[in-house]
Write a protein that holds these residues in place. Structure first.
Motif, short mmCIF file in Angstrom:
data_model
loop_
_atom_site.label_atom_id
_atom_site.label_comp_id
_atom_site.label_asym_id
_atom_site.label_seq_id
_atom_site.Cartn_x
_atom_site.Cartn_y
_atom_site.Cartn_z
N GLY A 1 60.48 54.06 53.71
CA GLY A 1 61.23 55.23 54.14
C GLY A 1 62.07 54.96 55.38
O GLY A 1 63.21 55.41 55.48
N LEU A 2 61.53 54.20 56.32
CA LEU A 2 62.30 53.84 57.52
C LEU A 2 63.47 52.94 57.17
O LEU A 2 64.55 53.05 57.78
N VAL A 3 63.28 52.06 56.20
CA VAL A 3 64.38 51.18 55.78
C VAL A 3 65.51 51.97 55.13
O VAL A 3 66.69 51.63 55.26
N SER A 4 65.15 53.05 54.43
CA SER A 4 66.15 53.84 53.71
C SER A 4 67.00 54.73 54.62
O SER A 4 67.99 55.30 54.16
N LEU A 5 66.65 54.84 55.90
CA LEU A 5 67.41 55.68 56.81
C LEU A 5 68.80 55.09 57.04
O LEU A 5 68.95 53.87 57.18
N GLU A 6 69.80 55.95 57.09
CA GLU A 6 71.17 55.47 57.28
C GLU A 6 71.39 54.94 58.70
O GLU A 6 72.00 53.88 58.88
N SER A 7 70.88 55.64 59.69
CA SER A 7 71.07 55.22 61.08
C SER A 7 69.75 55.34 61.82
O SER A 7 69.48 56.32 62.53
N PRO A 8 68.87 54.34 61.68
CA PRO A 8 67.59 54.39 62.39
C PRO A 8 67.79 54.32 63.89
O PRO A 8 68.75 53.72 64.38
N THR A 9 66.88 54.93 64.62
CA THR A 9 66.96 54.95 66.08
C THR A 9 66.01 53.92 66.66
O THR A 9 65.31 53.20 65.95
N TYR A 10 65.98 53.87 67.99
CA TYR A 10 65.08 52.94 68.67
C TYR A 10 63.62 53.28 68.40
O TYR A 10 62.76 52.38 68.44
N ALA A 11 63.34 54.55 68.12
CA ALA A 11 61.96 54.95 67.82
C ALA A 11 61.46 54.25 66.56
O ALA A 11 60.31 53.79 66.51
N ALA A 12 62.31 54.16 65.53
CA ALA A 12 61.91 53.48 64.29
C ALA A 12 61.71 51.99 64.53
O ALA A 12 60.75 51.39 64.03
N VAL A 13 62.60 51.39 65.30
CA VAL A 13 62.49 49.95 65.59
C VAL A 13 61.22 49.67 66.38
O VAL A 13 60.50 48.70 66.11
N ASN A 14 60.92 50.50 67.36
CA ASN A 14 59.71 50.31 68.16
C ASN A 14 58.44 50.48 67.33
O ASN A 14 57.45 49.76 67.53
N ALA A 15 58.46 51.44 66.39
CA ALA A 15 57.31 51.64 65.53
C ALA A 15 57.07 50.45 64.62
O ALA A 15 55.93 50.00 64.43
N LEU A 16 58.14 49.89 64.06
CA LEU A 16 58.01 48.70 63.21
C LEU A 16 57.55 47.49 64.01
O LEU A 16 56.71 46.71 63.56
N ASN A 17 58.07 47.35 65.21
CA ASN A 17 57.66 46.23 66.06
C ASN A 17 56.19 46.33 66.44
O ASN A 17 55.46 45.32 66.44
N ALA A 18 55.72 47.54 66.75
CA ALA A 18 54.31 47.74 67.07
C ALA A 18 53.43 47.42 65.88
O ALA A 18 52.33 46.86 66.02
N CYS A 19 53.89 47.77 64.67
CA CYS A 19 53.13 47.48 63.46
C CYS A 19 53.03 45.98 63.22
O CYS A 19 51.97 45.46 62.85
N VAL A 20 54.12 45.26 63.43
CA VAL A 20 54.12 43.81 63.23
C VAL A 20 53.14 43.13 64.18
O VAL A 20 52.42 42.19 63.81
N ARG A 21 53.06 43.61 65.40
CA ARG A 21 52.21 42.99 66.41
C ARG A 21 50.75 43.44 66.35
O ARG A 21 49.90 42.85 67.00
N ASN A 22 50.48 44.47 65.56
CA ASN A 22 49.13 45.02 65.48
C ASN A 22 48.29 44.19 64.50
O ASN A 22 48.45 44.29 63.28
#
Length: 257
Positions: free
Chosen positions: A142-163
């Motif tokens: 769902g986050l990938v399908s967003l037309e213009s993701p914000t920094y909040a989406a990027v930070n959430a994905l980055n936190a998931c990768v590092r978790n």
């Protein structure tokens, strides 16, 4: 309660077969023509049954189990100016209600594809709050399908990768999603996040060792899979011209040496 719109479409032959199946089944509660709406609320995860049948569009009122927890403020109207009041009113409009996220659960019994439309904040809540691997993967998609993701989406994905407590498949998909969501709306922040993550987790001699000499930690299978996916994600990075960023190209060339 809150309202949910369910729209289904498909071949006419499939619609005819579904209609006949629903009419032939006379047992109440058989589950035929039903979908399960999963709601993440303030008090936990709930499942709600919605009958769709052969209807193209269904608008259903679903019971809300959670409660909105509002932050109490001490207001002194005599000393508070008009600007502060307007800011608080704007915050009240943006308050997230008891429904944090939505998903459709089909127990992998449907011969159909489906999609859920919800806000970026709800996708992030779904990724961070759910413990179900399938639901987490839906949130990443769902986050990938967003037309213009914000920094909040990027930070959430980055936190998931590092978790490291997350399942390796979820972390791998989050790394690839971080590359796909890198763009002008976030000033290509995902490029630096992916490179820094790989250097910290897999390219730092103080972090791990692939040998058995006792220095550092030997990578497990899960971490190796995340490492491979992160390398693929770095290869998927593109700049404003549609080319691979120079820092990503240099990093991959150094990795091949």
């Amino acid at each position: 309660t809150f309202s949910v719109a369910v729209k289904q479409r498909g071949l006419r032959s499939a619609n005819v077969s579904g209609t006949a199946s629903v009419k032939c089944c006379g047992k109440e509660g058989s589950g035929l023509g039903m979908i399960t709406l999963v709601t993440g609320e303030t008090d936990g995860v709930h499942r709600n049954k919605i009958f769709v049948g052969d209807q193209a569009l269904v608008l259903e009122d679903v019971k809300c189990h959670g409660k909105l927890i509002a932050k109490k403020r001490k207001r002194n109207k005599s000393t508070q100016d008009l600007t502060e009041l307007e800011e608080e009113q704007e915050e009240d409009k943006n308050l997230c209600g008891p429904i944090k996220w939505l998903d459709v659960h089909h127990n992998y019994e449907w011969l159909a594809s489906f999609e859920v439309n919800q806000t970026e904040k709800m996708w992030i809540s779904q990724l961070e709050m759910s413990k179900n691997i399938g639901i987490q993967l839906h949130a990443i998609a769902g986050l990938v399908s967003l037309e213009s993701p914000t920094y909040a989406a990027v930070n959430a994905l980055n936190a998931c990768v590092r978790n490291k407590t997350c399942y390796h498949r979820v972390r791998s998909e989050a790394a690839i999603a971080l590359a796909k969501t890198t763009g002008e709306s976030t000033n290509w922040t995902g490029t630096h996040l992916l490179l820094n993550f790989y250097r910290d987790a897999f390219f730092n001699p103080d972090t791990f060792s692939i040998s058995d000499d006792g220095k550092g930690e030997v990578l497990g299978m899960a971490e190796q899979l995340v490492s491979h996916s992160t390398t693929l994600a770095i290869g998927l990075l593109r700049d404003e011209d549609g080319n691979s960023p120079q820092e990503a190209t240099d990093f991959l060339l150094d990795l091949l040496k």
